[in-house]
Design a protein around this motif. Structure first.
Motif, PDB file in Angstrom:
ATOM      1  N   VAL A  38      43.902  -4.587  -2.696  1.00  0.00           N
ATOM      2  CA  VAL A  38      42.976  -4.113  -3.717  1.00  0.00           C
ATOM      3  C   VAL A  38      41.755  -5.024  -3.747  1.00  0.00           C
ATOM      4  O   VAL A  38      41.884  -6.243  -3.598  1.00  0.00           O
ATOM      5  N   LEU A  39      40.580  -4.408  -3.922  1.00  0.00           N
ATOM      6  CA  LEU A  39      39.342  -5.153  -4.145  1.00  0.00           C
ATOM      7  C   LEU A  39      38.924  -4.940  -5.592  1.00  0.00           C
ATOM      8  O   LEU A  39      38.711  -3.808  -6.027  1.00  0.00           O
ATOM      9  N   GLU A  55      43.124 -10.565 -17.192  1.00  0.00           N
ATOM     10  CA  GLU A  55      44.350  -9.810 -17.478  1.00  0.00           C
ATOM     11  C   GLU A  55      44.627  -8.775 -16.400  1.00  0.00           C
ATOM     12  O   GLU A  55      45.793  -8.545 -16.034  1.00  0.00           O
ATOM     13  N   HIS A  56      43.574  -8.163 -15.896  1.00  0.00           N
ATOM     14  CA  HIS A  56      43.732  -7.081 -14.926  1.00  0.00           C
ATOM     15  C   HIS A  56      44.375  -7.578 -13.626  1.00  0.00           C
ATOM     16  O   HIS A  56      45.255  -6.905 -13.056  1.00  0.00           O
ATOM     17  N   VAL A  57      43.952  -8.741 -13.142  1.00  0.00           N
ATOM     18  CA  VAL A  57      44.533  -9.240 -11.890  1.00  0.00           C
ATOM     19  C   VAL A  57      46.013  -9.582 -12.079  1.00  0.00           C
ATOM     20  O   VAL A  57      46.825  -9.396 -11.153  1.00  0.00           O
ATOM     21  N   ALA A 110      41.523  -9.232  -3.421  1.00  0.00           N
ATOM     22  CA  ALA A 110      40.186  -9.810  -3.232  1.00  0.00           C
ATOM     23  C   ALA A 110      39.343  -9.497  -4.455  1.00  0.00           C
ATOM     24  O   ALA A 110      39.492  -8.439  -5.069  1.00  0.00           O
ATOM     25  N   VAL A 111      38.465 -10.429  -4.815  1.00  0.00           N
ATOM     26  CA  VAL A 111      37.559 -10.244  -5.945  1.00  0.00           C
ATOM     27  C   VAL A 111      36.141 -10.525  -5.479  1.00  0.00           C
ATOM     28  O   VAL A 111      35.878 -11.525  -4.799  1.00  0.00           O
ATOM     29  N   VAL A 112      35.216  -9.635  -5.845  1.00  0.00           N
ATOM     30  CA  VAL A 112      33.795  -9.816  -5.558  1.00  0.00           C
ATOM     31  C   VAL A 112      33.049  -9.665  -6.873  1.00  0.00           C
ATOM     32  O   VAL A 112      33.514  -8.971  -7.785  1.00  0.00           O
ATOM     33  N   ALA A 113      31.904 -10.312  -6.991  1.00  0.00           N
ATOM     34  CA  ALA A 113      31.162 -10.349  -8.261  1.00  0.00           C
ATOM     35  C   ALA A 113      29.763  -9.766  -8.078  1.00  0.00           C
ATOM     36  O   ALA A 113      28.785 -10.511  -7.923  1.00  0.00           O
ATOM     37  N   GLU A 124      50.309 -13.398  -4.274  1.00  0.00           N
ATOM     38  CA  GLU A 124      50.503 -14.393  -3.211  1.00  0.00           C
ATOM     39  C   GLU A 124      49.205 -14.814  -2.510  1.00  0.00           C
ATOM     40  O   GLU A 124      49.044 -15.981  -2.158  1.00  0.00           O
ATOM     41  N   LYS A 125      48.290 -13.890  -2.300  1.00  0.00           N
ATOM     42  CA  LYS A 125      47.078 -14.208  -1.550  1.00  0.00           C
ATOM     43  C   LYS A 125      45.861 -13.723  -2.330  1.00  0.00           C
ATOM     44  O   LYS A 125      45.628 -12.521  -2.467  1.00  0.00           O
ATOM     45  N   PHE A 126      45.074 -14.661  -2.839  1.00  0.00           N
ATOM     46  CA  PHE A 126      43.864 -14.353  -3.612  1.00  0.00           C
ATOM     47  C   PHE A 126      42.644 -14.750  -2.793  1.00  0.00           C
ATOM     48  O   PHE A 126      42.557 -15.880  -2.307  1.00  0.00           O
ATOM     49  N   THR A 127      41.701 -13.838  -2.642  1.00  0.00           N
ATOM     50  CA  THR A 127      40.486 -14.109  -1.879  1.00  0.00           C
ATOM     51  C   THR A 127      39.272 -13.854  -2.746  1.00  0.00           C
ATOM     52  O   THR A 127      39.104 -12.746  -3.274  1.00  0.00           O
ATOM     53  N   TYR A 128      38.448 -14.873  -2.914  1.00  0.00           N
ATOM     54  CA  TYR A 128      37.174 -14.671  -3.593  1.00  0.00           C
ATOM     55  C   TYR A 128      36.098 -14.472  -2.535  1.00  0.00           C
ATOM     56  O   TYR A 128      35.938 -15.289  -1.627  1.00  0.00           O
TER      57      TYR A 128
END
Length: 368
Positions: A230-231, A291-293, A305-308, A336-340
């Motif tokens: 998910v992004l 909260e969402h993540v 993954a999170v993008v801003a 387990e795996k978080f990508t900014y």
């Protein structure tokens, strides 16, 4: 001696230049003040940054920021005692520690300052390529230094008869774009010879910006063996009340996400929107990113993954809040795996997108 452009083109009296950028009027008395050669100014604006992360630097910065009626619109009699007596006695310590964790210690400045300087230098080069030396590019901060007033003063003194003011916020919000423009107009009020002025509209759906955003996601994903499931597009939050009062920010954020998703060719479940940086007890735009993540992790999402997209440059909200606090929320809930994915910053395609926006807004002011 070099002759300046004729009066009919510049709006100024004919000038003989004794040195670059300044001269004396050809038919004026010897004691007439020097007149700079006419220019066009492009003034970039970002939110701001404290001068340092110590208590008093943080307090000055937070006081200016949180005293802005565009940011906190409660009545002063209600808000200022709370701000001065409680919030500003404690928050400078916690905010200072957060800034220290991301500070550019080599240059003695925040990452936002470093990146904004780099963006400005590259955009100045791009404008020089397009228009020569007649366009001056600089930046200011809404809060902290360099102030909007100081940079408007410098541009007017340098001969800028026209100024294009560019808030570096893709999506419009009263608490970001509008307050930056307010400060710009206040600075214009102090000028004896007030330059003509334009402001740049939000560019949340500009094709070049969307392409640059999508390419940043693709580059990150292409470098990974296991792709995120998910992004999350995380935007700075605001009270829900602002939306109900007519602020278009929420709608523009949603459109940016939709256009990004379409550019990537991905489904709705794969690209989701949330909002961060909640402050106070009032309900803000939902869902809240922190909260969402965690909810996604509890639903079985292991790679995220999170993008801003609301930030033109990495700053405390991305480097500390997303990459530390929000990452921690995801991992503690079982992720387990978080990508900014970093902001577009001074990437070449981002600079090209911003340059295209500037060029379009200079139409009629330049020969091109």
């Amino acid at each position: 001696m070099l002759e300046a452009q004729p009066e009919t083109q510049t709006g100024r009296c004919p000038v003989r230049l004794d040195r670059p950028g300044a001269g004396r009027l050809e038919h004026a008395s010897p004691d007439h003040p020097p007149v700079p050669q006419a220019k066009i100014g492009v003034l970039l604006a970002n939110l701001g940054t404290p001068d340092n992360y110590d208590y008093w630097s943080m307090r000055r910065y937070l006081n200016e920021f949180l005293s802005d009626k565009r940011v906190i619109d409660y009545p002063a009699w209600k808000w200022q005692p709370l701000l001065q007596l409680i919030i500003l006695t404690k928050r400078p310590f916690t905010s200072g520690a957060n800034y220290k964790s991301i500070w550019n210690h080599d240059k003695g400045e925040s990452p936002l300052m470093t990146i904004t300087k780099d963006q400005t230098a590259k955009l100045a080069e791009a404008m020089a390529t397009r228009f020569g030396e007649g366009v001056m590019v600089d930046f200011c901060m809404r809060y902290g230094n360099p102030s909007t007033q100081s940079k408007v003063d410098e541009m007017v003194a340098a001969g800028c008869e026209k100024i294009l003011f560019f808030p570096l916020y893709p999506q419009y919000a009263g608490a970001t774009s509008a307050t930056a423009c307010d400060q710009f107009f206040r600075a214009l009020m102090t000028q004896k010879w007030q330059p003509a002025a334009r402001t740049v509209a939000p560019y949340f759906d500009h094709p070049a910006y969307i392409r640059a955003l999508a390419d940043s996601v693709r580059r990150t994903y292409d470098a990974m063996e296991e792709k995120p499931e998910v992004l999350v597009t995380s935007y700075h939050g605001m009270p829900k009340r602002y939306l109900m009062e007519g602020d278009p920010y929420h709608c523009q954020c949603q459109k940016t996400t939709r256009l990004l998703r379409e550019e990537l060719g991905w489904g709705k479940d794969v690209v989701q929107t949330s909002f961060q940086s909640v402050f106070g007890r009032e309900e803000w735009l939902r869902p809240y990113t922190v909260e969402h993540v965690a909810d996604l992790a509890r639903q079985g999402v292991k790679r995220l993954a999170v993008v801003a997209p609301a930030f033109s440059a990495d700053c405390i909200e991305t480097l500390e809040e997303i990459n530390e606090e929000i990452r921690e929320s995801f991992e503690e809930a079982g992720g387990e795996k978080f990508t900014y994915i970093p902001c577009l910053n001074d990437e070449a395609d981002h600079i090209e997108a911003l340059a295209a926006v500037i060029e379009a807004n200079l139409a009629g002011w330049t020969a091109r």
